[in-house]
Design an enzyme around this catalytic site. Structure first.
Site, PDB file in Angstrom:
ATOM      1  N   GLY A 176       6.588   4.240  -5.425  1.00 17.39           N
ATOM      2  CA  GLY A 176       6.659   2.785  -5.373  1.00 17.39           C
ATOM      3  C   GLY A 176       6.796   2.174  -6.756  1.00 17.39           C
ATOM      4  O   GLY A 176       6.594   2.837  -7.781  1.00 17.39           O
ATOM      5  N   GLN A 177       7.121   0.891  -6.783  1.00 17.79           N
ATOM      6  CA  GLN A 177       7.369   0.216  -8.058  1.00 17.79           C
ATOM      7  C   GLN A 177       6.147   0.244  -8.978  1.00 17.79           C
ATOM      8  O   GLN A 177       6.243   0.608 -10.157  1.00 17.79           O
ATOM      9  CB  GLN A 177       7.791  -1.229  -7.805  1.00 17.79           C
ATOM     10  N   LEU A 214      -0.883   9.874   4.189  1.00 22.91           N
ATOM     11  CA  LEU A 214      -1.872   8.840   4.474  1.00 22.91           C
ATOM     12  C   LEU A 214      -1.841   8.371   5.924  1.00 22.91           C
ATOM     13  O   LEU A 214      -2.731   7.634   6.350  1.00 22.91           O
ATOM     14  CB  LEU A 214      -1.676   7.652   3.531  1.00 22.91           C
ATOM     15  N   TYR A 243       2.544  -7.538   8.883  1.00 28.80           N
ATOM     16  CA  TYR A 243       2.287  -7.010   7.545  1.00 28.80           C
ATOM     17  C   TYR A 243       1.102  -7.720   6.898  1.00 28.80           C
ATOM     18  O   TYR A 243       0.177  -7.077   6.386  1.00 28.80           O
ATOM     19  CB  TYR A 243       3.543  -7.166   6.680  1.00 28.80           C
ATOM     20  N   LYS A 285      -2.571  -6.119   5.810  1.00 24.17           N
ATOM     21  CA  LYS A 285      -3.071  -6.157   4.436  1.00 24.17           C
ATOM     22  C   LYS A 285      -4.426  -6.877   4.372  1.00 24.17           C
ATOM     23  O   LYS A 285      -5.320  -6.475   3.618  1.00 24.17           O
ATOM     24  CB  LYS A 285      -2.063  -6.841   3.520  1.00 24.17           C
TER      25      LYS A 285
END
Length: 280
Positions: free
Chosen positions: A9-10, A32, A120, A124
């Site tokens: 990832g970034q 995961l 999403y 989160k």
């Protein structure tokens, strides 16, 4: 040793660049989606600090891939945090502006009411709640509109489109702070060192400034890259997506500056650095 969940990832890539001695775990090293995998990885590596830079970030696909989003964004971070609590080590977790409903025009503070608009965001937020409930010495860093020279992001999408298009219609009523992944990585490392020295965690906001619309962000990308693309402003209603997006993604970052001395990054400078890395 600092253990990083996430490798490609970034933010994870920028963490690896800034601290090569870190141990980054990608999908090839730990699955995961499998309950217990995160706890076993922490036990195997015995780190002094754990940073979770992994996440399910396909916002639109999350509307149908709800189980995957919940596992990666909530259940796995919860497991990490509980394991860190048991071992007495700091845990840092990256979250998002999408836990808010996007109403109003003021920058949101850490104590403002939450209200995610999509799957999403809900996943989160559930992850945040689980981390706080774990009892770990934990820091949650909410950020927004992440970009870098790596992976998929708005900057790279605009550059790709500019190769074949001389005009684009871009949403102008969603306002937020583009945030360089390199600055997020630096912030996480600064906070990790402070927490190792005994500083408490908490929930913090970190995003680039000044606030800007997607349309104006695109214009600056094209200006700095020397691309001649005409941008037409359109409302969100004219660009429907499976997942609803917040209109107001402004984040108040004063608490992070007060507690850690970290100021908001200048996203325009971060954009220049990213374009330079891309050879533009």
């Amino acid at each position: 040793m600092i253990l990083i969940f996430g490798r490609n990832g970034q933010v994870a890539q920028e963490l690896a660049r800034k601290a090569p001695a870190l141990r980054g775990l990608g999908r090839a090293q730990v699955n995961l989606l499998q309950p217990g995998a995160a706890a076993q990885a922490i036990a195997d590596h015995s780190p002094n600090v754990v940073i979770n830079a992994s996440a399910y970030t396909a916002v639109d696909r999350a509307e149908t891939e709800t189980a995957e989003a919940q596992q990666l964004n909530s259940e796995a971070p919860a497991e990490m945090a509980r394991t860190c609590a048991e071992r007495g080590i700091p845990f840092l977790h990256v979250s998002t502006d999408y836990i808010f409903d996007g109403s109003g025009s003021l920058a949101r503070s850490e104590t403002d009411p939450v209200g995610p608009l999509n799957v999403y965001g809900h996943s989160k937020l559930a992850g945040e709640d689980a981390v706080r409930a774990s009892g770990a010495q934990a820091l949650i860093l909410r950020t927004s509109w992440v970009f870098s020279a790596h992976g998929g992001n708005f900057v790279k999408t605009m550059l790709r489109l500019s190769e074949s298009r001389d005009a684009l219609s871009i949403v102008s009523d969603q306002i937020g702070g583009p945030t360089p992944a390199a600055d997020i990585a630096a912030t996480l490392l600064t906070c990790a060192r402070a927490m190792q020295a005994g500083q408490a965690g908490g929930t913090y906001h970190y995003s680039g400034g000044p606030a800007v619309s997607w349309a104006d962000f695109a214009r600056e990308i094209f200006r700095q890259a020397g691309r001649h693309v005409r941008v037409t402003d359109i409302p969100t209603a004219d660009y429907p997506t499976p997942a609803a997006r917040p209109l107001n993604s402004r984040l108040n970052c004063a608490k992070l500056k007060a507690d850690f001395g970290i100021t908001q990054p200048d996203w325009q400078a971060g954009l220049a650095a990213t374009l330079k890395e891309l050879g533009l």
